[in-house]
Design a protein around this motif. Structure first.
Motif, PDB file in Angstrom:
ATOM      1  N   ASP A  94      10.102   4.556  -9.867  1.00 48.39           N
ATOM      2  CA  ASP A  94      10.405   3.523 -10.869  1.00 48.39           C
ATOM      3  C   ASP A  94      11.908   3.362 -11.062  1.00 48.39           C
ATOM      4  O   ASP A  94      12.426   2.234 -11.068  1.00 48.39           O
ATOM      5  CB  ASP A  94       9.751   3.891 -12.207  1.00 48.39           C
ATOM      6  N   SER A 113       6.552  -2.856 -12.724  1.00 46.73           N
ATOM      7  CA  SER A 113       7.006  -1.688 -11.969  1.00 46.73           C
ATOM      8  C   SER A 113       6.221  -0.443 -12.363  1.00 46.73           C
ATOM      9  O   SER A 113       5.694   0.270 -11.494  1.00 46.73           O
ATOM     10  CB  SER A 113       8.505  -1.474 -12.204  1.00 46.73           C
ATOM     11  N   ASN A 117       3.395   1.398 -10.102  1.00 48.50           N
ATOM     12  CA  ASN A 117       3.732   2.769  -9.729  1.00 48.50           C
ATOM     13  C   ASN A 117       2.581   3.708 -10.081  1.00 48.50           C
ATOM     14  O   ASN A 117       2.187   4.558  -9.277  1.00 48.50           O
ATOM     15  CB  ASN A 117       5.004   3.220 -10.460  1.00 48.50           C
TER      16      ASN A 117
END
Length: 770
Positions: A94, A113, A117
């Motif tokens: 990240d 993100s 992730n």
């Protein structure tokens, strides 16, 4: 094994701090863009208001923390050791992903993100568990992943793009229809009502709807639920009266308050929605570690404890808020990201950051045709009435450089941006959906820009290309986050004690490299030889301003030509590549000057219109010079890069002889223009024939060589090309000097006559007195 998990927790905590910094640099600036772009209030005031919003909004995040714990995967299906590996992989990928986008200056989504992730890491860890199991198959993957919630989150994020753009465009179109671009007049009559509505919307959705995400809502629930209508009406009456009193007492528009409160509210919503992206995973890791310690430090224990609701950590939330505020004040990368959105939504002309592509051209052509179709359907009388609302007031034509310092858009658009974005984000927060604040604020800004006709025929293809680039980056974020987190968790699972230190070291090195790279780009000093735009409104002023540009172009021409000859002689690709870059930079600067012609002519005095002819001709000659240099540097580099036969000694010698002659010519020209000794131009022009004859002589010699001894077609083509372009370069230079010589003489002669007349008049008057 005990120590490694403690070290992992410490590493995750440190990464969380860094993640807040890189995340806020990309995300937080989005809620400042409307206030910064309108320049309605000072930057310092904007930052103070936003900082207060972030601090207060930190308490809104407690309800959102559940997303990181159980929103994407099913904690009970994973052991403690596996969960810690997932969290470590998520934090590493990240921070690197967000920092990469910050360095590029592209706004991306911290929500997307973190979600992808978590999804990527959880999927790969699930596949590892399935592969190690004899009874489970790929079909059992759904038992590990919270599929329904993940789809809900992802669809909510994607839907926010369409909704934000559409709502932003609609509200802005209606607002502009009412207030027009001459809103100063109508705001006196309707501004109070508009201010009441805007502030009521912000108050209700941000403060009341947002409270549902906090642990404090239970105390206010009885007061809020069932009384929404009375709260809305009461807020509207209060804010309308406030707007009336504010305008009456301060004699200023209430839009200033709307922008200030909107910035505060959007900062509040941002903090409430996005803080989970930065500290949700570290807090989940901390609670996992606590449960592991309490459970007898069994690495294989199930993490079902994460499915329970845990109390908020006010101290951690406020510490995080403080880091976010400090980042907001001191991050230089945040300013780079801000420039992208403001440039794409700017009402006037600006330096476009993106080049048009086939898709952007197709979209613009398609929408233009669609607009023409609707133009046939809608009656002309209605079109004319609507068109009057979108007529812009007559203003001084600003250059692209000047427009950067001017407001990007007016306070009406800034108010709509803040109001619509704040409302949409607050609704999502109250529903505990991690809506992307970046997507919402960006798409609202793009929607209002479209409705405001900021994307005209002059800029549409560039702006649409920019939006497509940013949206493409968002999809890149999702795909990149999923793949990268999956790869990292696979590597860590292979050998945690070895791979984790390596990855942490790699993370530090990449962050440092990106920091240095961004610092170098942002702190570039303007080259003293760079070309300056003419700003004078008289012929004499333009002549003097252009003299510096001509001196710089001739100096750079001399250097580029000499380097090309040296590079060919030594067969040095490095020198030739450097020459190519120098020519590209020179050509771009000349093109930039030509792009400025419109603004130059617009701002000329009526009595100095002849300056425009002079300036246009000068730029034409400069462009001819740059094109000749571009050809010379390009063919020279291509010849050596393709490993063709080197030029013969006699050819190199002749080129060097030419270079020496041109060096004297260019040096004399540079000195004359640098010192503004324009009377020397006549002497320099007299040198033309000597150099011109020398070029013709070399061409004649090469013709003879080709007929008798030359055996390389490539060498012949290269050499003739160099000589002919040298002749064109010489012609362009001499035409430039000739233009300057004639214009300078014509501008000086009247001045001399005026001085003589003044002296004569003074003499006659003194004779009369005697």
């Amino acid at each position: 094994m005990d120590n490694i998990y403690l070290l992992m927790l410490i590493a995750i905590t440190v990464l969380a701090v860094a993640d807040i910094v890189v995340g806020v640099s990309n995300d937080a600036i989005n809620f400042l863009n409307s206030a910064i772009g309108s320049k309605a209030i000072s930057l310092r005031t904007i930052m103070i208001v936003a900082s207060l919003g972030i601090f207060i909004g930190a308490v809104f995040s407690s309800g959102m923390m559940e997303v990181a714990r159980k929103g994407i995967f099913v904690p009970a299906q994973f052991e403690f050791g596996e969960i810690m590996l997932i969290f470590m992989a998520v934090m590493i990928t990240d921070i690197l992903l967000l920092d990469f986008f910050n360095t590029l200056g592209l706004p991306t989504s911290t929500t997307v993100s973190i979600v992808f992730n978590l999804l990527g890491a959880a999927v790969v860890m699930s596949l590892i568990k399935i592969s190690n199991s004899e009874s489970e198959t790929l079909a059992d993957l759904a038992t590990y992943i919270n599929t329904d919630k993940a789809i809900e989150i992802i669809s909510g994020i994607l839907l926010s793009v369409v909704i934000a753009f559409s709502v932003g465009a609609l509200v802005q179109w209606v607002s502009r229809l009412i207030f027009t671009f001459n809103y100063e007049k109508k705001i006196k009559h309707f501004g109070i009502v508009f201010g009441g509505l805007a502030l009521t919307a912000i108050t209700y959705f941000i403060f009341l709807k947002g409270l549902k995400g906090t642990p404090y809502y239970s105390e206010l629930k009885s007061l809020v639920e069932g009384n929404e209508f009375y709260i809305i009406v009461g807020s509207f009456i209060f804010w309308t009266l406030f707007s009336f009193l504010f305008e009456m007492l301060t004699k200023r528009t209430v839009l200033l308050v709307v922008i200030a409160v909107g910035t505060f509210g959007l900062a509040l919503a941002f903090s409430g929605n996005d803080l989970v992206n930065f500290i949700g995973v570290p807090m989940a890791a901390y609670h996992s570690y606590e449960a592991w310690i309490a459970g007898g430090m069994d690495v294989t224990m199930s993490m079902a404890v994460l499915e329970k609701k845990v109390p908020a950590e006010p101290l951690l939330l406020f510490i995080s808020g403080a880091i976010m505020v400090l980042t907001l004040w001191f991050s230089k990368k945040a300013k780079t990201v801000a420039e992208t959105e403001i440039s794409l939504s700017r009402q006037g002309e600006t330096h476009e950051k993106f080049e048009p592509n086939r898709l952007s051209r197709s979209i613009v052509k398609g929408t233009t045709q669609l607009s023409n179709y609707f133009g046939i359907v809608i009656p002309n009388s209605i079109q004319e009435k609507i068109g009057k609302s979108f007529e812009k007031p007559n203003q001084i034509a600003l250059t692209k450089d000047q427009s950067i310092d001017a407001p990007a858009f007016d306070m009406i658009r800034a108010s709509v941006n803040l109001m619509v974005a704040g409302v949409l984000i607050a609704i999502a927060t109250s529903m505990k959906l991690p809506l992307s604040t970046t997507y919402v604020t960006f798409m609202v800004a793009m929607g209002t820009s479209l409705a405001d006709r900021a994307w005209g025929r002059e800029s549409a293809v560039y702006r649409v290309a920019g939006v497509l680039n940013v949206i493409g980056g968002w999809f890149g974020t999702a795909i990149g986050a999923f793949i990268a987190a999956g790869i990292v968790v696979f590597l860590i699972n292979w050998n945690p004690s070895v791979i984790i230190p390596i990855l942490l070291l790699l993370t530090v090195l990449l962050l440092y490299r990106n920091y240095v790279s961004h610092k170098r780009k942002s702190s570039k000093v303007i080259d003293e030889d760079s070309l300056k735009k003419a700003e004078s409104s008289s012929l004499q002023g333009v002549i003097q301003e252009s003299a510096k540009n001509i001196a710089n172009v001739v100096k750079r021409t001399n250097r580029i030509y000499s380097n090309s000859v040296v590079g060919l002689a030594k067969q040095d690709l490095t020198i030739l590549k450097k020459s190519k870059k120098q020519v590209v930079k020179l050509t771009a600067e000349v093109d930039d000057l030509r792009d400025n012609i419109f603004y130059f002519i617009k701002n000329l005095d009526e009595s100095s219109l002849e300056a425009s002819n002079f300036y246009i001709n000068v730029l034409g000659h400069l462009q001819d010079m740059s094109q000749s240099l571009e050809y010379i540097s390009k063919v020279s580099y291509k010849h050596i890069n393709n490993n063709h036969k080197k030029l013969k000694f006699s050819q190199i010698k002749e080129l060097k002889e030419l270079d020496d002659k041109l060096e004297i010519l260019f040096s004399d020209t540079e000195k004359a223009f640098k010192s503004e000794s324009f009377e020397q131009i006549g002497n320099i022009l007299s040198e033309k024939k000597e150099v011109y004859d020398l070029v013709k002589e070399k061409i004649h010699k090469q013709v003879q060589r080709t007929r008798t001894e030359e055996s390389s077609p490539k060498n012949t083509t290269l050499y003739f090309g160099l000589l002919l372009e040298t002749k064109d370069l010489l012609n362009a230079t001499m035409n430039l000097l000739d233009e300057y010589h004639n214009s300078f003489d014509s501008s000086v002669e009247p001045a001399k006559i005026t001085v003589v007349d003044e002296i004569t008049e003074k003499g006659e008057s003194s004779d009369q007195e005697e």
